[in-house]
Scaffold this active site. Structure first.
Site, PDB file in Angstrom:
ATOM      1  N   PHE A 142      66.734  90.748 103.866  1.00 12.72           N
ATOM      2  CA  PHE A 142      66.539  91.113 105.211  1.00 12.72           C
ATOM      3  C   PHE A 142      65.275  90.989 105.603  1.00 12.72           C
ATOM      4  O   PHE A 142      64.673  92.184 105.702  1.00 12.72           O
ATOM      5  CB  PHE A 142      67.785  92.412 104.950  1.00 12.72           C
ATOM      6  CG  PHE A 142      69.429  92.018 104.739  1.00 12.72           C
ATOM      7  CD1 PHE A 142      69.199  90.920 103.962  1.00 12.72           C
ATOM      8  CD2 PHE A 142      69.967  92.320 105.766  1.00 12.72           C
ATOM      9  CE1 PHE A 142      71.361  91.246 104.029  1.00 12.72           C
ATOM     10  CE2 PHE A 142      71.544  91.982 105.782  1.00 12.72           C
ATOM     11  CZ  PHE A 142      71.907  91.658 105.321  1.00 12.72           C
ATOM     12  N   ASN A 201      63.774 105.830 104.686  1.00 10.99           N
ATOM     13  CA  ASN A 201      64.189 104.976 105.899  1.00 10.99           C
ATOM     14  C   ASN A 201      65.455 105.300 105.911  1.00 10.99           C
ATOM     15  O   ASN A 201      66.500 105.609 105.086  1.00 10.99           O
ATOM     16  CB  ASN A 201      64.648 103.540 104.754  1.00 10.99           C
ATOM     17  CG  ASN A 201      62.844 102.629 104.685  1.00 10.99           C
ATOM     18  OD1 ASN A 201      61.862 103.760 104.859  1.00 10.99           O
ATOM     19  ND2 ASN A 201      62.854 101.378 104.836  1.00 10.99           N
ATOM     20  N   ASP A 208      58.352 101.941 101.874  1.00 14.48           N
ATOM     21  CA  ASP A 208      57.473 101.631 101.558  1.00 14.48           C
ATOM     22  C   ASP A 208      56.564 101.845 101.002  1.00 14.48           C
ATOM     23  O   ASP A 208      56.053 101.398  99.886  1.00 14.48           O
ATOM     24  CB  ASP A 208      57.357 100.591 102.782  1.00 14.48           C
ATOM     25  CG  ASP A 208      58.010  99.227 103.986  1.00 14.48           C
ATOM     26  OD1 ASP A 208      57.973  98.845 102.666  1.00 14.48           O
ATOM     27  OD2 ASP A 208      58.155  99.309 104.771  1.00 14.48           O
ATOM     28  N   PRO A 230      56.939  99.570  95.140  1.00 10.43           N
ATOM     29  CA  PRO A 230      56.557  97.310  94.951  1.00 10.43           C
ATOM     30  C   PRO A 230      57.076  97.090  95.754  1.00 10.43           C
ATOM     31  O   PRO A 230      58.087  97.479  96.105  1.00 10.43           O
ATOM     32  CB  PRO A 230      56.975  97.808  93.017  1.00 10.43           C
ATOM     33  CG  PRO A 230      57.756  98.850  92.915  1.00 10.43           C
ATOM     34  CD  PRO A 230      56.981  99.764  94.174  1.00 10.43           C
ATOM     35  N   ASP A 231      57.187  95.945  96.272  1.00  6.62           N
ATOM     36  CA  ASP A 231      58.255  95.408  96.840  1.00  6.62           C
ATOM     37  C   ASP A 231      59.010  94.449  95.643  1.00  6.62           C
ATOM     38  O   ASP A 231      58.940  93.807  95.342  1.00  6.62           O
ATOM     39  CB  ASP A 231      57.298  94.176  97.792  1.00  6.62           C
ATOM     40  CG  ASP A 231      58.385  93.614  98.666  1.00  6.62           C
ATOM     41  OD1 ASP A 231      59.727  93.319  98.448  1.00  6.62           O
ATOM     42  OD2 ASP A 231      57.434  93.332 100.358  1.00  6.62           O
ATOM     43  N   ILE A 232      60.206  94.575  95.996  1.00  5.23           N
ATOM     44  CA  ILE A 232      61.555  94.372  94.162  1.00  5.23           C
ATOM     45  C   ILE A 232      61.870  92.716  94.867  1.00  5.23           C
ATOM     46  O   ILE A 232      61.609  91.889  94.730  1.00  5.23           O
ATOM     47  CB  ILE A 232      62.230  95.007  94.949  1.00  5.23           C
ATOM     48  CG1 ILE A 232      62.102  97.026  94.642  1.00  5.23           C
ATOM     49  CG2 ILE A 232      64.089  94.959  93.954  1.00  5.23           C
ATOM     50  CD1 ILE A 232      63.014  97.851  95.413  1.00  5.23           C
ATOM     51  N   LYS A 257      58.076 123.504  94.691  1.00  2.00           N
ATOM     52  CA  LYS A 257      57.586 122.797  95.550  1.00  2.00           C
ATOM     53  C   LYS A 257      56.573 123.441  96.252  1.00  2.00           C
ATOM     54  O   LYS A 257      56.030 124.658  96.542  1.00  2.00           O
ATOM     55  CB  LYS A 257      59.422 124.301  96.312  1.00  2.00           C
ATOM     56  CG  LYS A 257      58.990 123.909  97.889  1.00  2.00           C
ATOM     57  CD  LYS A 257      60.730 125.305  98.092  1.00  2.00           C
ATOM     58  CE  LYS A 257      60.785 124.947  98.941  1.00  2.00           C
ATOM     59  NZ  LYS A 257      61.203 126.791 100.034  1.00  2.00           N
TER      60      LYS A 257
HETATM   61  N1  CTP Z   1      62.068  94.993 100.355  1.00  2.00           N
HETATM   62  C1  CTP Z   1      61.847  94.958  98.520  1.00  2.00           C
HETATM   63  N2  CTP Z   1      60.815  96.070  98.073  1.00  2.00           N
HETATM   64  C2  CTP Z   1      60.363  96.993  99.061  1.00  2.00           C
HETATM   65  C3  CTP Z   1      60.460  96.944 100.715  1.00  2.00           C
HETATM   66  C4  CTP Z   1      61.310  95.885 101.375  1.00  2.00           C
HETATM   67  O1  CTP Z   1      62.894  94.400  98.655  1.00  2.00           O
HETATM   68  N3  CTP Z   1      59.250  97.973  99.432  1.00  2.00           N
HETATM   69  C5  CTP Z   1      63.743  94.082 100.897  1.00  2.00           C
HETATM   70  C6  CTP Z   1      64.338  95.046 101.703  1.00  2.00           C
HETATM   71  O2  CTP Z   1      65.324  94.654 100.869  1.00  2.00           O
HETATM   72  C7  CTP Z   1      64.168  93.706 102.520  1.00  2.00           C
HETATM   73  C8  CTP Z   1      63.373  93.378 103.144  1.00  2.00           C
HETATM   74  O3  CTP Z   1      62.629  92.901 101.735  1.00  2.00           O
HETATM   75  O4  CTP Z   1      64.980  92.373 102.064  1.00  2.00           O
HETATM   76  C9  CTP Z   1      62.954  93.288 104.066  1.00  2.00           C
HETATM   77  O5  CTP Z   1      62.297  94.444 104.002  1.00  2.00           O
HETATM   78  P1  CTP Z   1      61.647  95.131 105.619  1.00  2.00           P
HETATM   79  O6  CTP Z   1      61.647  96.487 105.650  1.00  2.00           O
HETATM   80  O7  CTP Z   1      62.513  94.343 106.995  1.00  2.00           O
HETATM   81  O8  CTP Z   1      60.381  94.561 105.201  1.00  2.00           O
HETATM   82  P2  CTP Z   1      59.279  95.114 104.844  1.00  2.00           P
HETATM   83  O9  CTP Z   1      58.607  94.653 103.646  1.00  2.00           O
HETATM   84  O10 CTP Z   1      59.348  96.038 105.092  1.00  2.00           O
HETATM   85  O11 CTP Z   1      57.961  94.518 105.579  1.00  2.00           O
HETATM   86  P3  CTP Z   1      57.516  95.374 106.891  1.00  2.00           P
HETATM   87  O12 CTP Z   1      57.082  96.522 107.172  1.00  2.00           O
HETATM   88  O13 CTP Z   1      56.272  94.685 107.116  1.00  2.00           O
HETATM   89  O14 CTP Z   1      58.091  95.098 108.254  1.00  2.00           O
END
Ligand code: CTP
Length: 397
Positions: A323, A208, A276, A303-305, A286
């Site tokens: 955020f 990102n 994501d 994983p969504d932290i 490579k």
């Molecule tokens: N976040 C996280 N782990 C992930 C994705 C996101 O901890 N795998 C946290 C980011 O640090 C932030 C929040 O989730 O605090 C939202 O991140 P954002 O990228 O805006 O949202 P997403 O969960 O990626 O949702 P979307 O892509 O649908 O907007």
């Protein structure tokens, strides 16, 4: 504010050692008890007598001085103070600290202490800029050592650049920050920051966009209010702040592991721009262009932290802040995101390229809590961070 504090002042060898006498005098004026420790090289520049006269205290110089051991062992000496200040900190002392060497009194005290340590480096500009010193500096910061200076300017050796010992008022301000009774003193706060990099093969990755500027400013603002900050950062463009525990990671999986392994936190701020997805079929070799056709990448969800920590049962921080970087329907999306992830607050911002926020120095955020959306004025990322840190302090103290 510093009255009745006790500081162990380690004076290293260097032309700037004479300035430690001024520092000592100013600290004494503020009612600070100072115990001086003079290294062998330091004694070439200032005399033990001047230090002891100004400190009204014995000067400690030798690890194997049995009288000292009878009076106060080196372990006790290293822990009796509220803070250890190394001024000037030479390249050699910094190297010893980074390596964990304990071959004289100063380095032994620094290894044995359980108290905060503030170093004020001073050395020739070439020595300061040498990769070895910069590596040692990074290690010290990562270990949670506080650093003040060095300043830029003309040096006693005739060269110009960074390497001058910080001025006495700046060292005292740094001491104040470390010892001060900020509202977040005693609170442990976790901050994630920067992007994550997800490998495609050993030379390529997906990521990102994130400079890490906002997360870094938040960690700095929280530390300035006295918090003990664990800073988990992906490969960011900006260097981590001083005085926080830095855990560098690369991938989202590593970021989650570092967050889960960190000691329990009173609050957590998830400012990282976590990728994501990772590449499920990432290889160890490579990918070559000459293979038949274009490579096919298979993605798997990371994983969504933020969601994982928000939904932790026992061990969930009392306050979890996420955020939301959005480009459309910012408030509606961020409000839904708060509920979906289970965090307490969401700091929402519009990262459309026209806003100039991504990679810029300013931010324009809306704070979303269970009582609604609060629009903050556009301001610098550090001002945004300070406001957020103050809100966090109010919420958890
Ligand atoms: N976040 C996280 N782990 C992930 C994705 C996101 O901890 N795998 C946290 C980011 O640090 C932030 C929040 O989730 O605090 C939202 O991140 P954002 O990228 O805006 O949202 P997403 O969960 O990626 O949702 P979307 O892509 O649908 O907007």
């Amino acid at each position: 504010m510093l009255a009745n504090k006790h500081i162990l002042l380690i004076v290293g060898g260097g032309v700037a050692a004479f300035k430690s006498l001024d520092l000592l005098r100013r600290l004494r004026e503020q009612g600070v008890q100072v115990t001086p420790v003079l290294t062998k090289a330091g004694a070439e520049f200032v005399t033990p007598l001047s230090l002891s006269a100004l400190a009204a205290s014995k000067v400690y110089q030798d690890l194997f001085d049995l009288t000292d051991e009878a009076e106060m062992g080196h372990i006790e000496l290293s822990r009796a103070a509220d803070l250890i200040v190394v001024a000037p900190a030479t390249a050699d002392l910094m190297a010893k600290m980074a390596q964990g060497l304990a071959n004289d009194l100063a380095s032994t005290l620094l290894l044995a202490t359980d108290k905060p340590v503030l170093v004020a480096p001073s050395m020739n500009v070439r020595m300061w800029e040498h990769p070895a010193t910069q590596r040692n500096l990074a290690t010290l910061k990562k270990d949670g050592i506080f650093v003040v200076g060095p300043d830029d300017g003309a040096m006693a050796c005739g060269e110009f650049g960074p390497g001058r010992l910080a001025e006495t008022p700046d060292i005292i301000a740094a001491i104040d920050r470390v010892l001060g009774d900020g509202p977040l003193k005693g609170k442990h706060i976790l901050v994630t920051s920067g992007p994550t990099h997800e490998p495609i093969d050993p030379v390529r990755y997906i990521a990102n966009r994130s400079s890490g500027a906002q997360g870094t400013a938040i960690a700095q603002a929280l530390a300035a209010l006295g918090a003990d900050v664990t800073f988990v950062t992906g490969p960011a463009d900006v260097p981590p702040p001083a005085g926080v525990r830095v855990l560098p990671v690369t991938t989202a999986k590593q970021m989650l592991d570092a967050v889960l392994d960190a000691p329990p936190a009173d609050a957590a701020v998830f400012a990282a721009a976590v990728a994501d997805w990772h590449v499920a079929n990432a290889g160890d070799s490579k990918i070559k262009k000459d293979k038949a056709g274009l490579p096919r990448l298979e993605f798997a969800e990371n994983p969504d932290i933020l969601a994982t920590i928000s939904q932790l049962g026992a061990g969930r921080p009392a306050l979890v802040v996420g955020f939301a970087a959005e480009t459309d329907d910012v408030i509606a999306n961020a409000t839904a995101k708060r509920l979906r992830k289970g965090c307490d607050w969401i700091v929402a911002n519009d990262v459309s390229p026209s806003t100039g926020i991504m990679g810029g120095t300013e931010n324009d955020v809306t704070l979303i809590t269970d009582s609604g959306a609060e629009d903050w004025p556009r301001m610098s990322k550090y001002e945004t961070a300070k406001e957020l840190a103050q809100r966090i302090a109010k919420a958890i103290t």
